[in-house]
Motif scaffolding. Structure first.
Motif, PDB file in Angstrom:
ATOM      1  N   GLY A   1       0.814  -1.212   0.000  1.00 39.99           N
ATOM      2  CA  GLY A   1       0.000   0.000   0.000  1.00 39.99           C
ATOM      3  C   GLY A   1       0.846   1.259   0.000  1.00 39.99           C
ATOM      4  O   GLY A   1       0.521   2.248  -0.672  1.00 39.99           O
ATOM      5  N   GLY A   2       1.961   1.221   0.746  1.00 35.46           N
ATOM      6  CA  GLY A   2       2.873   2.364   0.761  1.00 35.46           C
ATOM      7  C   GLY A   2       3.489   2.623  -0.601  1.00 35.46           C
ATOM      8  O   GLY A   2       3.610   3.772  -1.040  1.00 35.46           O
ATOM      9  N   LEU A   3       3.870   1.565  -1.314  1.00 35.19           N
ATOM     10  CA  LEU A   3       4.453   1.710  -2.652  1.00 35.19           C
ATOM     11  C   LEU A   3       3.447   2.325  -3.623  1.00 35.19           C
ATOM     12  O   LEU A   3       3.788   3.212  -4.415  1.00 35.19           O
ATOM     13  N   ILE A   4       2.201   1.850  -3.565  1.00 36.49           N
ATOM     14  CA  ILE A   4       1.166   2.391  -4.451  1.00 36.49           C
ATOM     15  C   ILE A   4       0.889   3.854  -4.121  1.00 36.49           C
ATOM     16  O   ILE A   4       0.753   4.703  -5.016  1.00 36.49           O
ATOM     17  N   LEU A   5       0.809   4.168  -2.831  1.00 31.81           N
ATOM     18  CA  LEU A   5       0.538   5.547  -2.412  1.00 31.81           C
ATOM     19  C   LEU A   5       1.611   6.501  -2.922  1.00 31.81           C
ATOM     20  O   LEU A   5       1.309   7.576  -3.443  1.00 31.81           O
ATOM     21  N   ILE A   6       2.872   6.110  -2.795  1.00 27.11           N
ATOM     22  CA  ILE A   6       3.957   6.981  -3.255  1.00 27.11           C
ATOM     23  C   ILE A   6       3.962   7.093  -4.773  1.00 27.11           C
ATOM     24  O   ILE A   6       4.234   8.172  -5.327  1.00 27.11           O
ATOM     25  N   ALA A   7       3.640   6.010  -5.470  1.00 28.04           N
ATOM     26  CA  ALA A   7       3.548   6.075  -6.933  1.00 28.04           C
ATOM     27  C   ALA A   7       2.468   7.064  -7.359  1.00 28.04           C
ATOM     28  O   ALA A   7       2.644   7.821  -8.322  1.00 28.04           O
TER      29      ALA A   7
END
Length: 312
Positions: free
Chosen positions: A9-15
């Motif tokens: 979820g963190g990776l998607i949010l930053i993307a």
């Protein structure tokens, strides 16, 4: 399980944060020199990084023996990478730059990963990555610009493709240091060195900005770039990437073009084509397929090796 999905979820949010920044930065570029704006983004972030590092870890120092390594990572991953991104957009179409920058990045990360980290490429990762690549191509090529092989775009195309090679090397060299030092400490010093090397490149460009004409929107765009896109995003991405692995995490960069298209729709009234929506669906399906892969149970030898690395 919860930690795994939290990292994804963190990776998607930053993307999504980085994708939305395409629209915000486009507005800012109407008033700022690109190199000056990039320096402001990273230079103004440095005090925040050091303050957070001091408050959370009690110190900000690094051993002298890793200074040359961090300086080189900053030179390549911040100074060279960011300037190459800006000028690739300048010398080719946005569609070309997006496709050549984003699509090959995870592929090179997978190819380079064994040189830096003990990562394996699984069949699920290959299938999910291929589906995501198809999706991101649909998202980019489905726009009005399309892909152009015109000779006037060749320099920009080459620079955009170079970004997809430099970027994974930056990620992987940073990850190798995170075995011993925190993601925050590595990010802080990498950005500090990168900003230092970028400063001389801004000489002669500050006068190109009419500072008295800047409004609240310009300052908000700087604040978004400094606090959200740099301070929060770099620390969160590096921390999640270290947990998930460079190969798998870099496929989540494919959410960046989709977020950029959405930003164009909301900020510039750009149309979203059916092909782009289909591409977003393919990309999401590929990332979900990658995410649900079960982690293999570690063997005793691997566990002891991992424990030993944490005690260094």
């Amino acid at each position: 399980m919860n930690n795994k999905w939290l990292n994804y979820g963190g990776l998607i949010l930053i993307a999504v944060v980085w994708g939305a920044n395409f629209g915000i930065s486009r507005l800012a570029m109407e008033s700022f020199n690109p190199v000056v704006f990039s320096f402001l983004r990273f230079g103004l972030a440095i005090p925040f990084f050091f303050l957070i590092l001091k408050l959370t870890e009690g110190s900000v120092g690094i051993p002298w023996r890793i200074v040359p390594r961090l300086a080189l990572i900053g030179l390549i991953g911040i100074t060279l990478l960011e300037i190459t991104v800006m000028y690739s957009i300048k010398y080719t179409t946005l569609a070309n730059a997006s496709l050549l920058n984003v699509a090959p990045w995870p592929i090179f990360a997978a190819l380079f990963a064994p040189l830096f980290m003990k990562e394996t490429i699984t069949p699920r990762l290959i299938v999910g990555g291929a589906i995501s690549i198809v999706g991101v191509c649909f998202v980019i090529l489905g726009g009005d610009e399309g892909f152009s092989l015109s000779s006037e775009n060749m320099l920009g195309n080459a620079m955009a493709f170079g970004v997809s090679i430099i970027g994974p090397l930056f990620n992987l060299t940073s990850m190798s240091l995170m075995k011993t030092y925190s993601a925050l400490r590595v990010s802080t010093w990498t950005i500090a060195f990168g900003s230092l090397f970028m400063l001389p490149l801004t000489f002669g460009s500050w006068g190109q900005t009419n500072w008295s004409a800047l409004n609240a929107g310009h300052y908000l765009s700087i604040g978004y770039n400094v606090l959200i896109c740099t301070v929060v995003a770099f620390v969160m991405w590096n921390a999640c990437m270290f947990k998930v692995g460079a190969t798998r995490s870099n496929f989540f960069r494919y959410a960046v073009p989709a977020a950029a298209v959405a930003a164009g729709y909301f900020m510039f009234d750009e149309k979203i084509a059916l092909l782009q929506m289909c591409g977003a669906g393919c990309m999401a399906a590929g990332l979900i397929w990658i995410s649900i892969e079960r982690k293999k149970r570690a063997e005793p030898a691997a566990l002891s090796a991992k424990t030993g690395s944490q005690l260094v």
